[in-house]
Write an enzyme that holds these catalytic residues in place. Structure first.
Site, PDB file in Angstrom:
ATOM      1  N   ASP A 122      34.244  15.212  39.990  1.00 23.98           N
ATOM      2  CA  ASP A 122      34.112  14.296  38.858  1.00 23.98           C
ATOM      3  C   ASP A 122      34.002  12.873  39.407  1.00 23.98           C
ATOM      4  O   ASP A 122      34.954  12.331  39.948  1.00 23.98           O
ATOM      5  CB  ASP A 122      35.329  14.431  37.935  1.00 23.98           C
ATOM      6  CG  ASP A 122      35.213  13.537  36.695  1.00 23.98           C
ATOM      7  OD1 ASP A 122      34.230  12.779  36.597  1.00 23.98           O
ATOM      8  OD2 ASP A 122      36.111  13.609  35.845  1.00 23.98           O
ATOM      9  N   ASP A 147     -25.563  -2.753  62.276  1.00 22.24           N
ATOM     10  CA  ASP A 147     -24.533  -3.133  61.314  1.00 22.24           C
ATOM     11  C   ASP A 147     -25.147  -3.909  60.140  1.00 22.24           C
ATOM     12  O   ASP A 147     -26.352  -3.844  59.877  1.00 22.24           O
ATOM     13  CB  ASP A 147     -23.437  -3.936  62.019  1.00 22.24           C
ATOM     14  CG  ASP A 147     -22.076  -3.779  61.358  1.00 22.24           C
ATOM     15  OD1 ASP A 147     -21.824  -4.443  60.352  1.00 22.24           O
ATOM     16  OD2 ASP A 147     -21.259  -2.973  61.857  1.00 22.24           O
ATOM     17  N   ASP A 148     -24.330  -4.638  59.428  1.00 20.20           N
ATOM     18  CA  ASP A 148     -24.697  -5.332  58.193  1.00 20.20           C
ATOM     19  C   ASP A 148     -25.928  -6.219  58.388  1.00 20.20           C
ATOM     20  O   ASP A 148     -26.090  -6.860  59.425  1.00 20.20           O
ATOM     21  CB  ASP A 148     -23.500  -6.187  57.749  1.00 20.20           C
ATOM     22  CG  ASP A 148     -23.612  -6.692  56.329  1.00 20.20           C
ATOM     23  OD1 ASP A 148     -24.633  -6.451  55.683  1.00 20.20           O
ATOM     24  OD2 ASP A 148     -22.642  -7.330  55.873  1.00 20.20           O
ATOM     25  N   LYS A 164     -21.380   4.038  59.493  1.00 16.39           N
ATOM     26  CA  LYS A 164     -20.150   3.261  59.340  1.00 16.39           C
ATOM     27  C   LYS A 164     -20.047   2.872  57.871  1.00 16.39           C
ATOM     28  O   LYS A 164     -20.857   2.094  57.363  1.00 16.39           O
ATOM     29  CB  LYS A 164     -20.183   2.020  60.231  1.00 16.39           C
ATOM     30  CG  LYS A 164     -18.923   1.158  60.157  1.00 16.39           C
ATOM     31  CD  LYS A 164     -19.031  -0.017  61.107  1.00 16.39           C
ATOM     32  CE  LYS A 164     -17.786  -0.902  61.054  1.00 16.39           C
ATOM     33  NZ  LYS A 164     -17.896  -2.049  61.978  1.00 16.39           N
ATOM     34  N   TRP A 165     -19.047   3.415  57.177  1.00 16.04           N
ATOM     35  CA  TRP A 165     -18.883   3.250  55.733  1.00 16.04           C
ATOM     36  C   TRP A 165     -17.801   2.198  55.496  1.00 16.04           C
ATOM     37  O   TRP A 165     -16.629   2.444  55.677  1.00 16.04           O
ATOM     38  CB  TRP A 165     -18.479   4.589  55.120  1.00 16.04           C
ATOM     39  CG  TRP A 165     -18.348   4.627  53.623  1.00 16.04           C
ATOM     40  CD1 TRP A 165     -17.412   3.995  52.859  1.00 16.04           C
ATOM     41  CD2 TRP A 165     -19.169   5.362  52.713  1.00 16.04           C
ATOM     42  NE1 TRP A 165     -17.587   4.284  51.529  1.00 16.04           N
ATOM     43  CE2 TRP A 165     -18.670   5.124  51.409  1.00 16.04           C
ATOM     44  CE3 TRP A 165     -20.276   6.196  52.870  1.00 16.04           C
ATOM     45  CZ2 TRP A 165     -19.238   5.708  50.280  1.00 16.04           C
ATOM     46  CZ3 TRP A 165     -20.833   6.769  51.742  1.00 16.04           C
ATOM     47  CH2 TRP A 165     -20.324   6.527  50.468  1.00 16.04           C
ATOM     48  N   ASP A 166     -18.229   1.009  55.060  1.00 18.36           N
ATOM     49  CA  ASP A 166     -17.319  -0.130  54.962  1.00 18.36           C
ATOM     50  C   ASP A 166     -16.871  -0.353  53.517  1.00 18.36           C
ATOM     51  O   ASP A 166     -17.507   0.112  52.564  1.00 18.36           O
ATOM     52  CB  ASP A 166     -18.006  -1.380  55.508  1.00 18.36           C
ATOM     53  CG  ASP A 166     -17.034  -2.363  56.144  1.00 18.36           C
ATOM     54  OD1 ASP A 166     -15.820  -2.259  55.883  1.00 18.36           O
ATOM     55  OD2 ASP A 166     -17.494  -3.248  56.890  1.00 18.36           O
ATOM     56  N   MET A 167     -15.780  -1.109  53.349  1.00 15.61           N
ATOM     57  CA  MET A 167     -15.263  -1.492  52.026  1.00 15.61           C
ATOM     58  C   MET A 167     -14.469  -2.775  52.229  1.00 15.61           C
ATOM     59  O   MET A 167     -13.382  -2.758  52.771  1.00 15.61           O
ATOM     60  CB  MET A 167     -14.373  -0.384  51.461  1.00 15.61           C
ATOM     61  CG  MET A 167     -14.010  -0.553  49.995  1.00 15.61           C
ATOM     62  SD  MET A 167     -12.619  -1.634  49.670  1.00 15.61           S
ATOM     63  CE  MET A 167     -11.240  -0.577  50.047  1.00 15.61           C
ATOM     64  N   ASN A 168     -15.044  -3.915  51.774  1.00 19.32           N
ATOM     65  CA  ASN A 168     -14.553  -5.213  52.228  1.00 19.32           C
ATOM     66  C   ASN A 168     -13.843  -6.057  51.183  1.00 19.32           C
ATOM     67  O   ASN A 168     -13.832  -7.278  51.288  1.00 19.32           O
ATOM     68  CB  ASN A 168     -15.710  -6.016  52.834  1.00 19.32           C
ATOM     69  CG  ASN A 168     -16.000  -5.601  54.262  1.00 19.32           C
ATOM     70  OD1 ASN A 168     -15.092  -5.423  55.059  1.00 19.32           O
ATOM     71  ND2 ASN A 168     -17.268  -5.416  54.574  1.00 19.32           N
ATOM     72  N   ASP A 215     -10.778  -5.029  62.624  1.00 22.67           N
ATOM     73  CA  ASP A 215     -11.812  -6.021  62.926  1.00 22.67           C
ATOM     74  C   ASP A 215     -11.414  -6.909  64.101  1.00 22.67           C
ATOM     75  O   ASP A 215     -12.242  -7.662  64.611  1.00 22.67           O
ATOM     76  CB  ASP A 215     -12.069  -6.899  61.701  1.00 22.67           C
ATOM     77  CG  ASP A 215     -13.037  -6.265  60.714  1.00 22.67           C
ATOM     78  OD1 ASP A 215     -13.672  -5.252  61.054  1.00 22.67           O
ATOM     79  OD2 ASP A 215     -13.158  -6.792  59.590  1.00 22.67           O
TER      80      ASP A 215
END
Length: 729
Positions: free
Chosen positions: A53, A366-367, A476-480, A548
């Site tokens: 208890d 790249d980009d 290369k699959w980026d997400m910024n 990066d």
């Protein structure tokens, strides 16, 4: 079978190679947690649950004041029914109630492991590899079935957990909090390890003692994020790399998450992890189901190093999929830090020529190759070739690079759209946004609404057209950027809090379609570097751009922290030019090469500006790496010197039969008149003799591990050493 149920005392016993996990059905159907730790033969429980208890801990059964959910170690606690700790589940009901009372209903034990609908997860290749337990809990008032799913792997000391909800009632309910697992430990003598960081400074290792009350690790950014990683561990204060208990919790998910650790009034510790309940709600109507993502739980009694190797082996063998799961990864060169947006076909081919001379196998564009992409203000979403830069198109460029004996790769950012783009002009409502609110930009871009199937299918179509247009071997699959103004023009007002999770489900749908359609392409995940380095992405893309930040000395900590959970085969690591573009540091080319060889070796610099001497040194690095990359990428990895605590860094990669090893050591800062240093190696066979090739000397594995190996005296900052060890008997 590795899962047992004792009908007499109503206990479940889950056994891995090295661990046991036990639960018991108690007091009118509540599911209690008994034990998780080193493996035992049977579940006879010399330390059974005890009751007392505890004043102000109310009792669900008024006849027994010693029994309270407030103090019971539970498997999956609800809210409002005598437990005041943080619940694993919180549900809003139409009558305003938020109370849940989950009791045992039934269970099933079977061979194999089911797929999780729409979600990445670890898997089996045949049913004999694992056993699964499903326990149905039920709330009889709202007729909600909650199925706890446990899978035990036979060859890995890991247990996976997830939860499936089914609304069998006539009334709609709202899931406000749905954690994927919960464990209640009976003490609090732990320290918590997590992996905080920032862009270009990912996955530091933070270790703090637990305090009473709550502590949490979370992301609210729409992705797993640079700033936290969906992983926590509880370790004993005495735990080191090589000894002591470690409990790991790794969440197979790429969006908002939350891991909570709470130490209660009696110094018990509750751990749960799942989709972040902040700004989350899910409308669950009659006969609808909701599946939570998976958590991979690992217990080690031999320190953090063993915990990491269990994750490495399981994730490398049964999370990553496809052709490249077991295949050596190519040495690549990426033009980003060499050219940024300023390139044309001639400059790209010149870089490829010099890279080929150095033995590099893959060129990555790249980009900047698409739309009117001369800077980061335009063209995301317009996935067609920039004819000014590449007048002959991608196919001609790729074929010319192939003719040099190199493969060709390409950068994409398919989840994003530039306000200055044809796509945005055609479909301004296809981005995440909220009516009458500004559409905040980051890196001059917005996020496409992947909660919508029409948007997902259009991106599948656009990316596929490019991938079919040329001989592309790598993506290369980026997400910024992270999510702001999270809303969708597609979903009704009462489902707007579902959008962030539906986005991730849409992303997984897109990745499943594209990676299945192009099984021969090596996909690498990226999010401003390591901003989405999580198990969910690894299920579709077998490697990740680690950061990066390409500075070799910064990378020591980044790669060390990443290795706590993620296999070396997943870790992309590049040599860049000096002064480094992120921190301005000047380091020797040899050191940059050694640090990059600690993962998947690549280069990110303008080789046309290097001296012939530098090109020859790079060629030597590449040639050497090709001889040992099987061991580095797929061997057992041991952390030897911790750069968070020491001035140096050390690691060793050992192949499966312990006949070859690669030892890497980096001195961060030289000391004037400093000490001599040596390092004890790990993972070798003590009964084998090893030749240290660079020293032309033979030592016993027992000597190298127990006595150690001298490190050359550093006569400058950033000195590094790499030794290859080969068994001679």
């Amino acid at each position: 079978m590795a899962i047992f149920f004792n009908e007499v005392d109503r206990t479940f016993h889950l056994q891995t190679i090295q661990t046991s996990y036990m639960m018991q059905i108690v007091n009118e159907g509540y599911l209690a947690h008994l034990y998780w730790g080193e493996r035992v033969r049977e579940a006879r429980m010399p330390r059974p649950l005890r009751y007392r208890d505890r004043g102000f801990s109310p009792n669900p059964n008024s006849d027994d004041r010693s029994f309270s959910l407030d103090t019971l170690p539970q498997e999956y606690p609800g809210y409002g029914n005598t437990d005041f700790r943080s619940p694993a589940v919180y549900i809003d009901q139409n009558n305003g109630s938020r109370i849940t009372d989950l009791r045992y209903l039934t269970h099933r034990i079977y061979n194999g492991k089911p797929k999780l609908q729409g979600l990445p997860a670890t898997y089996t290749e045949n049913e004999s590899e694992a056993d699964t337990l499903e326990i149905d809990l039920y709330d009889h008032v709202i007729r909600l079935k909650v199925t706890l799913q446990y899978t035990v792997y036979h060859d890995y000391s890991a247990i996976t957990r997830s939860v499936k909800y089914r609304n069998e009632g006539k009334e709609t309910v709202r899931l406000e909090k749905v954690q994927s697992m919960n464990v209640d430990f009976r003490d609090s003598k732990f320290e918590m390890i997590n992996l905080p960081g920032a862009h270009v400074r990912e996955r530091d290792i933070e270790r703090l003692a637990l305090r009473r009350g709550s502590q949490s690790v979370e992301s609210r950014r729409g992705s797993s994020s640079h700033h936290q990683n969906p992983f926590v561990a509880l370790v004993r204060p005495e735990t080191t790399e090589t000894c002591g208990e470690a409990y790991g919790f790794s969440f197979v998910y790429s969006g908002n998450f939350k891991a909570e650790i709470e130490v209660d009034q009696t110094e018990q510790t509750r751990v749960n992890i799942g989709i972040n309940d902040f700004d989350f709600s899910w409308k669950l109507e009659h006969n609808q189901t909701f599946q939570t993502p998976e958590v991979v739980m690992v217990h080690s009694s031999k320190g953090l190093g063993e915990m990491s190797r269990i994750y490495h082996n399981l994730y490398g063998d049964r999370l990553i999929r496809g052709r490249y799961r077991d295949q050596e990864r190519p040495v690549l060169i990426n033009n980003w830090e060499a050219t940024y947006f300023d390139f044309d076909e001639t400059s790209i081919l010149n870089i490829a020529d010099r890279a080929k001379d150095a033995g590099i196998e893959l060129f990555v564009l790249d980009d900047g190759w698409f739309g009117k992409r001369h800077d980061d203000f335009t063209s995301l979403g317009d996935w067609f070739v920039d004819q000014e830069k590449l007048p002959n198109g991608l196919n001609a460029l790729a074929e010319k690079i192939n003719a040099k004996g190199m493969q060709f790769g390409l950068w994409f950012e398919p989840e994003m759209v530039s306000p200055e783009s044809e796509l945005y002009k055609e479909h301004p409502d296809w981005c995440l946004h909220v009516p009458d609110r500004r559409r905040s930009q980051a890196r001059n871009q917005l996020i496409l609404d992947f909660s919508r199937e029409d948007v997902c299918n259009e991106m599948i179509k656009r990316v596929s057209v490019i991938l079919e247009s040329a001989p592309i071997n790598y993506v290369k699959w980026d997400m910024n950027r992270n999510m702001t103004e999270i809303g969708s023009a597609f979903w009704p007002e009462d489902q707007q809090k579902e959008v962030a999770h539906r986005y991730i489900l849409g992303l997984y749908y897109v990745l499943e379609k594209i990676t299945s359609r192009f099984p021969d392409i090596l996909f690498e995940s990226c999010s401003g570097g390591g901003g989405r380095y999580d198990p969910g992405m690894l299920h579709y893309m077998p490697q990740t751009w680690t950061s990066d930040n390409t500075d070799a000395i910064s990378r020591l900590r980044i790669q060390y922290g990443t290795s706590l959970v993620y296999p070396i085969s997943s870790m992309a690591s590049h040599v860049s030019e000096v002064p480094n573009h992120q921190v301005g540091r000047i380091t020797p080319l040899s050191t940059r090469g050694h640090v990059a060889m600690d993962g998947n070796l690549g280069y990110e610099l303008d080789v046309t500006k290097l001296t012939e001497e530098d090109i020859q040194e790079i060629k030597q690095q590449v040639d050497f790496y090709k001889t040992v990359r099987q061991t580095i990428q797929f061997g057992d990895f041991y952390r030897l010197v911790n750069p968070f605590n020491e001035k140096d860094y050390g690691s060793i990669h050992v192949n499966q039969d312990k006949t070859e090893a690669v030892f890497i050591h980096v001195n961060q800062l030289a000391e004037p008149n400093g000490p001599f240093k040596s390092v004890k190696l790990s993972g070798l066979d003590p009964d084998k003799d090893y030749k240290v090739e660079e020293l032309d000397a033979i030592y016993g594995g027992d000597e190298l591990m127990r006595i150690g190996l001298n490190i050359p005296y550093p006569n400058r900052d950033f000195n590094s050493t790499l030794y290859r060890l080969s068994a001679v008997n």
